[in-house]
Design a protein around this motif. Structure first.
Motif, short mmCIF file in Angstrom:
data_model
loop_
_atom_site.label_atom_id
_atom_site.label_comp_id
_atom_site.label_asym_id
_atom_site.label_seq_id
_atom_site.Cartn_x
_atom_site.Cartn_y
_atom_site.Cartn_z
N ILE A 1 -18.06 -49.57 -11.75
CA ILE A 1 -18.59 -48.81 -12.89
C ILE A 1 -17.65 -47.65 -13.16
N THR A 2 -17.12 -47.57 -14.38
CA THR A 2 -16.29 -46.42 -14.74
C THR A 2 -17.19 -45.31 -15.26
N ALA A 3 -16.68 -44.07 -15.14
CA ALA A 3 -17.46 -42.88 -15.52
C ALA A 3 -18.84 -42.95 -14.88
N ALA A 4 -18.86 -43.16 -13.58
CA ALA A 4 -20.11 -43.43 -12.86
C ALA A 4 -20.98 -42.19 -12.67
N ASN A 5 -20.50 -41.03 -13.09
CA ASN A 5 -21.33 -39.83 -13.01
C ASN A 5 -21.86 -39.40 -14.37
N SER A 6 -21.87 -40.31 -15.32
CA SER A 6 -22.36 -40.00 -16.67
C SER A 6 -23.89 -40.04 -16.72
N ALA B 1 -24.87 -43.64 -16.34
CA ALA B 1 -24.43 -44.33 -15.13
C ALA B 1 -25.18 -43.92 -13.88
N ILE B 2 -25.56 -42.65 -13.77
CA ILE B 2 -26.26 -42.23 -12.54
C ILE B 2 -27.58 -43.00 -12.36
N PRO B 3 -28.45 -43.09 -13.36
CA PRO B 3 -29.64 -43.93 -13.17
C PRO B 3 -29.30 -45.42 -13.04
N ALA B 4 -28.19 -45.85 -13.65
CA ALA B 4 -27.77 -47.24 -13.47
C ALA B 4 -27.40 -47.50 -12.01
N VAL B 5 -26.67 -46.57 -11.41
CA VAL B 5 -26.31 -46.70 -9.99
C VAL B 5 -27.56 -46.72 -9.13
N GLN B 6 -28.49 -45.85 -9.42
CA GLN B 6 -29.74 -45.81 -8.66
C GLN B 6 -30.47 -47.15 -8.73
N HIS B 7 -30.52 -47.73 -9.94
CA HIS B 7 -31.19 -49.03 -10.12
C HIS B 7 -30.44 -50.13 -9.37
N LEU B 8 -29.12 -50.10 -9.44
CA LEU B 8 -28.31 -51.12 -8.77
C LEU B 8 -28.53 -51.08 -7.26
N LEU B 9 -28.44 -49.89 -6.69
CA LEU B 9 -28.54 -49.78 -5.23
C LEU B 9 -29.95 -50.09 -4.73
N ALA B 10 -30.97 -49.72 -5.53
CA ALA B 10 -32.35 -49.92 -5.09
C ALA B 10 -32.81 -51.36 -5.28
N THR C 1 -20.65 -35.34 -10.40
CA THR C 1 -20.27 -36.12 -9.22
C THR C 1 -21.17 -35.77 -8.05
N LYS C 2 -21.52 -34.51 -7.95
CA LYS C 2 -22.44 -34.08 -6.89
C LYS C 2 -23.79 -34.79 -7.04
N LYS C 3 -24.26 -34.92 -8.28
CA LYS C 3 -25.52 -35.64 -8.54
C LYS C 3 -25.38 -37.11 -8.18
N LEU C 4 -24.22 -37.68 -8.48
CA LEU C 4 -23.99 -39.09 -8.15
C LEU C 4 -24.02 -39.28 -6.64
N ARG C 5 -23.37 -38.39 -5.92
CA ARG C 5 -23.35 -38.49 -4.46
C ARG C 5 -24.76 -38.34 -3.88
N ALA C 6 -25.56 -37.44 -4.46
CA ALA C 6 -26.94 -37.28 -4.02
C ALA C 6 -27.78 -38.52 -4.31
N THR C 7 -27.50 -39.16 -5.43
CA THR C 7 -28.20 -40.40 -5.79
C THR C 7 -27.92 -41.49 -4.77
N ILE C 8 -26.68 -41.62 -4.38
CA ILE C 8 -26.30 -42.62 -3.37
C ILE C 8 -26.98 -42.31 -2.04
N ALA C 9 -27.03 -41.03 -1.68
CA ALA C 9 -27.58 -40.62 -0.39
C ALA C 9 -29.06 -40.94 -0.26
N LYS C 10 -29.75 -41.08 -1.38
CA LYS C 10 -31.19 -41.37 -1.34
C LYS C 10 -31.49 -42.82 -0.96
N VAL C 11 -30.47 -43.68 -1.00
CA VAL C 11 -30.67 -45.09 -0.70
C VAL C 11 -30.12 -45.39 0.69
N PRO C 12 -30.96 -45.71 1.65
CA PRO C 12 -30.49 -45.99 3.00
C PRO C 12 -29.49 -47.15 3.02
N ASN C 13 -28.41 -46.95 3.75
CA ASN C 13 -27.39 -48.00 3.93
C ASN C 13 -26.81 -48.49 2.60
#
Length: 324
Positions: free
Chosen positions: A7-12, A15-24, A45-57
């Protein structure tokens, strides 16, 4: 089908809720997320990193990528291809070309490659990425998601002052002359609209190429108009104060009424879910073409001219210095 999703521009905003949906919802996929600034100095980017951290593994990593430099795009793509080849990453399953650029408060900008910045970030850089990574998709194929906008269709966006069009001399698309008349909002939006017009026109040529290549026939490309996202940070970035005020105070208050007037008015989170469902082929598996939200749609008439599609395809190969 699991694999790597880029995903490009993954902190937009989208994209941030998209990443959350993908990982979950699709934990078997590996997310490769690109941003211009990978440090926490960038609040998004800090928000993106926090989003990733909420999903175990979570299977996700953040990478620096400046789409305004084709050399950086090529280096990134070659690095990903090498990791897929040596097994460090699973085969590519989806490439989500989310990044864009606009400037509605200044004159045209030129990248280090000598191209107008809106067309390079929205189209040329993604095309270069796609060209270099086509051989990295798995044997089951995958999906390329391009981003359109109603702005590509003349007369459909309220910010339009000068209709989008592909010039007869396509060099003027990437190297336009001075704005005449000087009109930062009007011409800036036209450059953005032209970049989206190019993305959608090129989509059809890309799909023809994929379909005729035996090893690539299972890869499908789609372009999605994700809707008019009333909470998008884009409305507050390089935009006149009018748009900033509307996005901060008017759109949130009147969102239900706005959606009644325009069904494509919605939140970035809603759009992000749709994008991931398209990318993973949960939605419209094996289909190609243009979508508004998740509905098959017909793109602007100019995009449907096969000669223009092919001319843009060939010029894009030339501009990105690509040989297929």
């Amino acid at each position: 089908m699991a694999g790597t999703v880029i995903i490009t521009a993954a902190n937009s905003s989208l994209a941030i809720p998209a990443v959350q949906h993908l990982l979950a919802k699709f934990p078997d996929y590996t997310a490769v997320l690109t941003v211009r600034d990978t440090t926490d100095n960038d609040i998004n980017t800090k928000k993106l990193r926090a989003t990733i951290a909420k999903v175990p593994n979570a299977r996700a990593s953040i990478h620096q990528l400046d789409l305004a430099k084709l050399s950086a795009v090529n280096e990134f793509a070659d690095g990903i291809a090498e990791k897929i080849q040596n097994g460090s990453l699973p085969p590519l399953a989806s490439l989500i070309c989310n990044a864009y650029y606009w400037n509605l408060v200044g004159e045209a900008e030129t990248t280090v490659d000598g191209y107008e910045k809106s067309i390079q970030v929205s189209h040329l850089a993604h095309a270069a990425l796609i060209f270099r990574l086509l051989g990295s998709f798995g044997s089951e194929g995958g999906r390329i998601v391009l981003f359109a906008s109603d702005a590509h269709f003349p007369g459909k966006n309220g910010l339009e002052k000068y209709p989008p069009t592909l010039p007869d001399d396509l060099e003027l698309l990437v190297k336009p002359g001075p704005d005449k008349p000087v009109d930062n909002l009007g011409r800036g939006f036209q450059r953005y609209a032209n970049s989206k017009l190019a993305v959608v026109t090129w989509l059809y040529a890309l799909n023809r190429y994929l379909e005729k290549e035996p090893k690539l026939g299972k890869i499908t490309a789609v372009a999605i108009n994700p809707g008019n996202l009333t909470d998008s940070r884009a409305l507050r970035t390089k935009t006149p104060m009018m748009l900033v005020i509307l996005s901060r105070f008017v759109f949130p208050l009147f969102r239900p009424l706005l959606r009644f007037m325009d069904p494509t008015m919605r939140s970035s989170a809603e759009a992000g879910i749709d994008v991931i469902d398209l990318a993973t082929e949960k939605s419209h598996p094996h289909q190609r073409g243009y979508f508004t939200l998740l509905k098959e749609d017909v793109s602007a008439p100019e995009t449907l001219h096969e000669t223009k599609q092919q001319d843009l395809w060939e010029k894009t190969l030339q501009w990105t210095k690509t040989t297929l």
